[in-house]
Design an enzyme around this catalytic site. Structure first.
Site: not given
Length: 258
Positions: A104-108
């Site tokens: 999951l990316d940093y902002n998810t």
């Protein structure tokens, strides 16, 4: 018994098999003191001294399977050159090294699986399982029927056409709309890119379901161990794979305000 080095590193929870292959070709792995860079090289973890960056590799027989409610602001790699927080830092008291299943990316935020079982992780990532992943997305403004239809039909992205998604609006106002988007692929920033392709501006993105697994009342930043039944079902492709057993729907309401 001799096995390929990348499999041993994966089983030891050092990295996924693909990442382990990169470690080998980069010359970071040694067997009995000798660097090994061939991907076909084999070793016996019970007999040979295997190291990564000079540190001994131990294959832990205890397998661990974790469901984490990932907060925003953490990366899902095992190292970050920018020094940002890493998700494994949230697993206090675990006592076993694990790695994320996918990313999951940093902002998810939201549901993330972690394990030290490389074979199990590889089976989940195999395209034939087509495990559903449901996201709740808050976007600016309203969402048109045409935009939903395009997402449902499959969006052309720079790395190829995305498979058709299941899309529904769960809550809508003049300023923001909550949309449920279910996909079974796992490309880099896929949901964000799909939304951008139909001119939807993502404000918040949260994964709420992986197969039939949902977080329930698990707080942000907290984790729990999967049950043996959940592990087996995911491994056999029976938990949320298309064409598998019936799925239990994850939460359909938007997450907390913020």
């Amino acid at each position: 018994m001799e096995e390929r080095l990348q499999k041993i590193l994966s089983q030891a929870g050092i990295a996924s098999r693909r990442e382990a292959e990169r470690m080998i070709t980069d010359g970071r792995v040694a067997v009995n003191g000798k660097p090994v860079i061939e991907l076909g090289a084999k070793a016996d973890s019970s007999r040979d001294a295997i190291t990564v960056d000079g540190k001994p590799v131990t294959v832990d027989e205890k397998r661990v399977y974790i469901l984490l409610n990932k907060p925003v602001g953490y990366v899902t790699t095992l190292k970050d050159p920018e020094g940002r927080p890493i998700v494994t830092e949230l697993l206090k008291g675990l006592g076993v090294r694990v790695f994320p299943v996918g990313r999951l990316d940093y902002n998810t935020e939201g549901l993330l699986l972690l394990t030290n079982d490389g074979e199990w992780a590889n089976r989940l990532a195999h395209p034939r399982h087509e495990v559903d992943k449901e996201y709740l997305v808050r976007v600016r403004g309203t969402v048109a029927r045409e935009q939903i239809t395009r997402l449902e039909q499959g969006i052309e992205l720079e790395d190829g056409k995305a498979a058709p998604a299941r899309v529904s609006v769960t809550k809508q106002s003049d300023n923001n709309t909550w949309v449920s988007i279910t996909i079974h692929e796992g490309r880099y920033r896929q949901v964000r890119r799909m939304c951008e392709a139909v001119s939807l501006s993502v404000v918040r993105l949260r994964r709420v379901r992986y197969g039939a697994l949902s977080m329930g009342d698990l707080k942000i930043g907290a984790y729990r161990h999967l049950t043996s039944g959940e592990v087996a079902a995911l491994s056999d492709g029976k938990i949320g794979a298309r064409g598998g057993a019936p799925r239990r729907r994850g939460p359909s309401a938007p997450p907390r305000k913020g």
